[in-house]
Motif scaffolding. Structure first.
Motif, PDB file in Angstrom:
ATOM      1  N   SER A  20       0.821  -1.212   0.000  1.00  0.00           N
ATOM      2  CA  SER A  20       0.000   0.000   0.000  1.00  0.00           C
ATOM      3  C   SER A  20       0.855   1.261   0.000  1.00  0.00           C
ATOM      4  CB  SER A  20      -0.906   0.022   1.231  1.00  0.00           C
ATOM      5  OG  SER A  20      -0.145   0.286   2.402  1.00  0.00           O
ATOM      6  N   PHE A  22       1.419   2.812   2.461  1.00  0.00           N
ATOM      7  CA  PHE A  22       0.740   3.653   3.454  1.00  0.00           C
ATOM      8  C   PHE A  22       1.219   3.253   4.843  1.00  0.00           C
ATOM      9  CE2 PHE A  22      -3.057   4.903   6.007  1.00  0.00           C
ATOM     10  CZ  PHE A  22      -3.153   6.229   5.604  1.00  0.00           C
ATOM     11  N   VAL A  24       1.722   3.490   8.790  1.00  0.00           N
ATOM     12  CA  VAL A  24       0.932   3.946   9.942  1.00  0.00           C
ATOM     13  C   VAL A  24       1.695   3.628  11.226  1.00  0.00           C
ATOM     14  CG1 VAL A  24      -1.325   3.829  11.090  1.00  0.00           C
ATOM     15  CG2 VAL A  24      -1.160   3.361   8.629  1.00  0.00           C
ATOM     16  N   ASN A  40       2.009  -0.813  11.014  1.00  0.00           N
ATOM     17  CA  ASN A  40       1.387  -1.821  10.157  1.00  0.00           C
ATOM     18  C   ASN A  40       2.465  -2.715   9.529  1.00  0.00           C
ATOM     19  OD1 ASN A  40       1.971   0.604   8.731  1.00  0.00           O
ATOM     20  ND2 ASN A  40       0.580   0.058   7.069  1.00  0.00           N
ATOM     21  N   GLU A  42       2.542  -5.425   6.478  1.00  0.00           N
ATOM     22  CA  GLU A  42       1.800  -6.038   5.375  1.00  0.00           C
ATOM     23  C   GLU A  42       2.433  -7.365   4.968  1.00  0.00           C
ATOM     24  OE1 GLU A  42       1.480  -2.848   2.486  1.00  0.00           O
ATOM     25  OE2 GLU A  42      -0.026  -1.838   3.726  1.00  0.00           O
ATOM     26  N   CYS A  51      -2.613  -4.119  11.257  1.00  0.00           N
ATOM     27  CA  CYS A  51      -2.651  -2.666  11.418  1.00  0.00           C
ATOM     28  C   CYS A  51      -1.744  -2.210  12.559  1.00  0.00           C
ATOM     29  CB  CYS A  51      -4.076  -2.210  11.713  1.00  0.00           C
ATOM     30  SG  CYS A  51      -5.189  -2.289  10.296  1.00  0.00           S
ATOM     31  N   ALA A  52      -1.408  -0.931  12.512  1.00  0.00           N
ATOM     32  CA  ALA A  52      -0.558  -0.344  13.551  1.00  0.00           C
ATOM     33  C   ALA A  52      -1.199  -0.448  14.936  1.00  0.00           C
ATOM     34  CB  ALA A  52      -0.294   1.120  13.211  1.00  0.00           C
ATOM     35  N   GLU A  53      -2.500  -0.194  14.999  1.00  0.00           N
ATOM     36  CA  GLU A  53      -3.174  -0.224  16.303  1.00  0.00           C
ATOM     37  C   GLU A  53      -3.131  -1.629  16.904  1.00  0.00           C
ATOM     38  OE1 GLU A  53      -4.227   0.987  13.438  1.00  0.00           O
ATOM     39  OE2 GLU A  53      -5.589   2.678  13.687  1.00  0.00           O
ATOM     40  N   VAL A  81      -6.124  10.182  10.185  1.00  0.00           N
ATOM     41  CA  VAL A  81      -6.395   8.792   9.797  1.00  0.00           C
ATOM     42  C   VAL A  81      -7.360   8.108  10.770  1.00  0.00           C
ATOM     43  CG1 VAL A  81      -4.259   8.051  10.946  1.00  0.00           C
ATOM     44  CG2 VAL A  81      -5.356   6.548   9.271  1.00  0.00           C
ATOM     45  N   PRO A  82      -8.536   7.675  10.308  1.00  0.00           N
ATOM     46  CA  PRO A  82      -9.459   6.973  11.201  1.00  0.00           C
ATOM     47  C   PRO A  82      -9.087   5.502  11.323  1.00  0.00           C
ATOM     48  CG  PRO A  82     -10.496   7.370   9.067  1.00  0.00           C
ATOM     49  CD  PRO A  82      -9.080   7.845   8.949  1.00  0.00           C
ATOM     50  N   PRO A  83      -9.063   4.958  12.532  1.00  0.00           N
ATOM     51  CA  PRO A  83      -8.814   3.518  12.673  1.00  0.00           C
ATOM     52  C   PRO A  83      -9.880   2.715  11.928  1.00  0.00           C
ATOM     53  CG  PRO A  83      -8.760   4.610  14.818  1.00  0.00           C
ATOM     54  CD  PRO A  83      -9.263   5.616  13.829  1.00  0.00           C
ATOM     55  N   CYS A  84      -9.482   1.613  11.330  1.00  0.00           N
ATOM     56  CA  CYS A  84     -10.446   0.767  10.623  1.00  0.00           C
ATOM     57  C   CYS A  84     -11.434   0.164  11.632  1.00  0.00           C
ATOM     58  CB  CYS A  84      -9.723  -0.336   9.848  1.00  0.00           C
ATOM     59  SG  CYS A  84      -9.105  -1.682  10.872  1.00  0.00           S
TER      60      CYS A  84
END
Ligand code: THU
Length: 131
Positions: A20, A22, A24, A40, A42, A51-53, A81-84
Motif C-alpha cells: 500500500s 501507506f 501507519v 502496520n 503487510e 494494522c498499527a493499532e 487517519v481513522p482507525p479501521c
C-alpha cells in the motif's frame, strides 16, 4: 510534541508497507504511564497484514499491561487517519468508552474522538453473559 506523538511518529518509520505504501504508526499510553507502539506490517498474502493499532495492542499485552488510557495513530494522509472498524473493536476491548483516540497526519493535523464516538454500540463480553 507529545510523547505519544513522538513515539507513534518514530515507529511509523519502521512500518512494513511495501504494497500500500501507506505507513501507519500507533502509540498507547497505559494508566501507569507506560507507552507501547506498533506499526502496520503487510504481507504478500494481503489479508495477513496487520494494522498499527493491533500491533501496539499486542505489544501492550506482551508487556503485561491490559488497559489503554490514551491512544494516538498517525499516517501521511490529507485528513486525520481513522482507525479501521476492526481496530476500533480491538481498541474498545481494552479502553473505557471515554478514552481519547487521537488521529494525526504527518503534516500536523489532528482530530480527537472518544472510543464511544468511534464505535457506538460496540460488541463486548456482556453479550455473552460472561462475568
Ligand atoms: N492501516 C493501519 O495500520 N491502521 C489504520 O488505522 C488504517 C489502515 C494500514 C493497513 C494497511 O497496511 C494500510 O494501512 C492500508 O490500508
Amino acid at each position: 510534541m507529545s510523547s505519544l506523538l513522538h513515539a507513534a511518529t518514530a515507529v511509523r518509520e519502521r512500518a512494513y508497507a511495501p504494497y500500500s505504501k501507506f505507513k501507519v504508526g500507533a502509540a498507547i499510553r497505559t494508566p501507569t504511564g507506560s507507552v507501547h507502539v506498533g506499526c502496520n506490517v503487510e504481507n504478500a498474502a494481503y489479508p495477513q497484514g496487520t494494522c498499527a493499532e493491533g500491533g501496539a495492542i499486542s505489544a501492550m499485552i506482551a508487556a503485561g499491561d491490559l488497559e489503554i488510557s490514551e491512544i494516538l495513530v498517525i499516517a501521511d494522509c490529507p485528513s486525520p487517519v481513522p482507525p479501521c472498524g476492526g481496530c476500533r473493536q480491538k481498541i474498545a476491548e481494552f479502553a473505557a468508552s471515554d478514552v481519547k483516540v487521537t488521529m494525526c497526519t504527518t503534516a500536523g493535523k489532528s482530530l480527537t474522538m472518544t472510543v464511544a464516538e468511534l464505535l457506538p454500540g460496540s460488541f463486548d463480553a456482556s453479550f455473552m453473559d460472561m462475568p
